[in-house]
Design an enzyme around this catalytic site. Structure first.
Site, PDB file in Angstrom:
ATOM      1  N   ASP A  75      50.682  44.915  46.353  1.00 32.50           N
ATOM      2  CA  ASP A  75      50.227  46.207  46.479  1.00 32.50           C
ATOM      3  C   ASP A  75      48.767  45.792  47.486  1.00 32.50           C
ATOM      4  O   ASP A  75      47.783  45.957  46.911  1.00 32.50           O
ATOM      5  CB  ASP A  75      49.744  46.464  45.018  1.00 32.50           C
ATOM      6  N   SER A 128      46.092  43.140  46.185  1.00 31.92           N
ATOM      7  CA  SER A 128      45.222  44.036  46.409  1.00 31.92           C
ATOM      8  C   SER A 128      44.266  43.705  47.608  1.00 31.92           C
ATOM      9  O   SER A 128      44.826  43.450  48.750  1.00 31.92           O
ATOM     10  CB  SER A 128      44.190  44.201  45.244  1.00 31.92           C
ATOM     11  N   HIS A 188      48.210  49.751  39.749  1.00 34.39           N
ATOM     12  CA  HIS A 188      47.603  48.602  40.914  1.00 34.39           C
ATOM     13  C   HIS A 188      47.467  47.645  40.003  1.00 34.39           C
ATOM     14  O   HIS A 188      47.500  46.396  40.752  1.00 34.39           O
ATOM     15  CB  HIS A 188      46.518  49.451  41.591  1.00 34.39           C
TER      16      HIS A 188
END
Length: 315
Positions: free
Chosen positions: A168, A141, A244
């Site tokens: 991600d 992230s 996510h």
């Protein structure tokens, strides 16, 4: 111009049989070690280390957590990777609900890297030694943005990273509202990093959980753009049916995980898929053993979850 993503023929049965092991825990028993201000030498910020218990010398990877997350939310993922013969170092950054630039976390990550030569051997199990000439950097992230920024030289370290992983990765809330430093140029192959790169994305990261929350991995600043801007050799896998935060432990705080669109499938399969791809990539990038990675590229169906798209560029 970068070559188009390559396609490969299906692997033989022997290759597939060997491959499946990366998606299962490895043979090594591992230990999780919390390191804080009580250690000597003291790390610049607290770190969670997951390392094999068996004596030996192992490559090292740093994993940087995402926005408003804790490093221990990734413990299942870290244990899986470590059980295949890696020492994982997961720093804990300061947590603030107010988004800001990434400079503080980038600097802190660099300081943790500089702590490794003296600090890491002092806290590892007896007989376990880090091979810091084989050092990878990973981030999830916002931590993916932190990792890429560090690899691009936005902070200096004494050590050299040999491989980079974005799980991600996210660089802001949109193309016109990037997180500082703005590392995405939206030009293909623009990242100036001389190392192999793996990008793992999620198929549901661009979708809203509901009308109250924006997407957790918005288009134009997510995994697709990070991969597009990588230079070869680079690898790209998307877990099509997952979201996510689905790679986090089941015990991660619900008030955090509820803001992101999640998949309906087993989260354990998602963790094993991401961890297995990481192991395959690290074996290839740090150990010169590329059989597992090549086999996944040839037949993504061997993974525990659906991978689509699957791409790579070697030249």
């Amino acid at each position: 111009m970068a070559a188009p993503a390559e396609t490969m023929n299906k692997p033989g049965a022997e290759v597939l049989k060997a491959l499946t092991s990366v998606f299962q825990p490895g043979k090594l028993a591992v230990e999780a070690i919390q390191v804080d201000e009580n250690a000597a030498p003291t790390p610049p910020i607290p770190v969670l280390i997951v390392a094999p218990k068996d004596a030996g010398t192992y490559p090292v990877a740093m994993l940087l957590h995402g926005f408003f997350l804790h490093n221990h939310f990734y413990e299942h993922l870290l244990r899986h990777v470590a059980s295949h013969g890696f020492i994982i170092v997961a720093p804990q950054f300061s947590i603030s609900i107010i988004p800001s630039g990434d400079a503080e976390d980038i600097a802190a990550a660099a300081k943790v890297a500089d702590w490794l030569p003296d600090g890491l051997p002092s806290v590892l199990p007896k007989g376990v030694e880090p091979e810091l000439s084989k050092l990878a950097l990973a981030g999830h992230s916002r931590g993916g943005h932190t990792a890429f920024s560090l690899a691009l030289g936005h902070a200096k370290t004494q050590l050299t990273f040999s491989a980079l992983i974005g799980l991600d990765p996210v660089a802001g809330t949109g193309k016109s509202s990037q997180l500082q430093p703005k590392i995405l140029t939206h030009e293909p192959s623009s990242f100036g990093m001389a190392m192999p790169v793996l990008v793992v994305g999620t198929g549901l990261g661009e979708e809203k959980k509901n009308i109250f929350f924006p997407p957790c991995a918005p288009r134009d600043v997510n995994h697709a753009e990070f991969y597009r801007e990588c230079r070869p050799p680079c690898y790209y896998f998307v877990t099509k049916d997952y979201g996510h935060l689905d790679m986090l432990d089941d015990g991660a705080a619900k008030f955090i995980t509820c803001v992101c669109k999640d998949g309906n499938g087993c989260k354990g399969k998602m963790r094993r898929c991401v961890a297995g791809i990481m192991v395959a990539f690290l074996n290839a990038a740090l150990g010169g053993k590329d059989g597992d990675l090549e086999a996944i590229l040839r037949d993504p169906a061997v993974a525990p979850t659906t991978l689509d798209p699957v791409e790579h560029r070697l030249a």
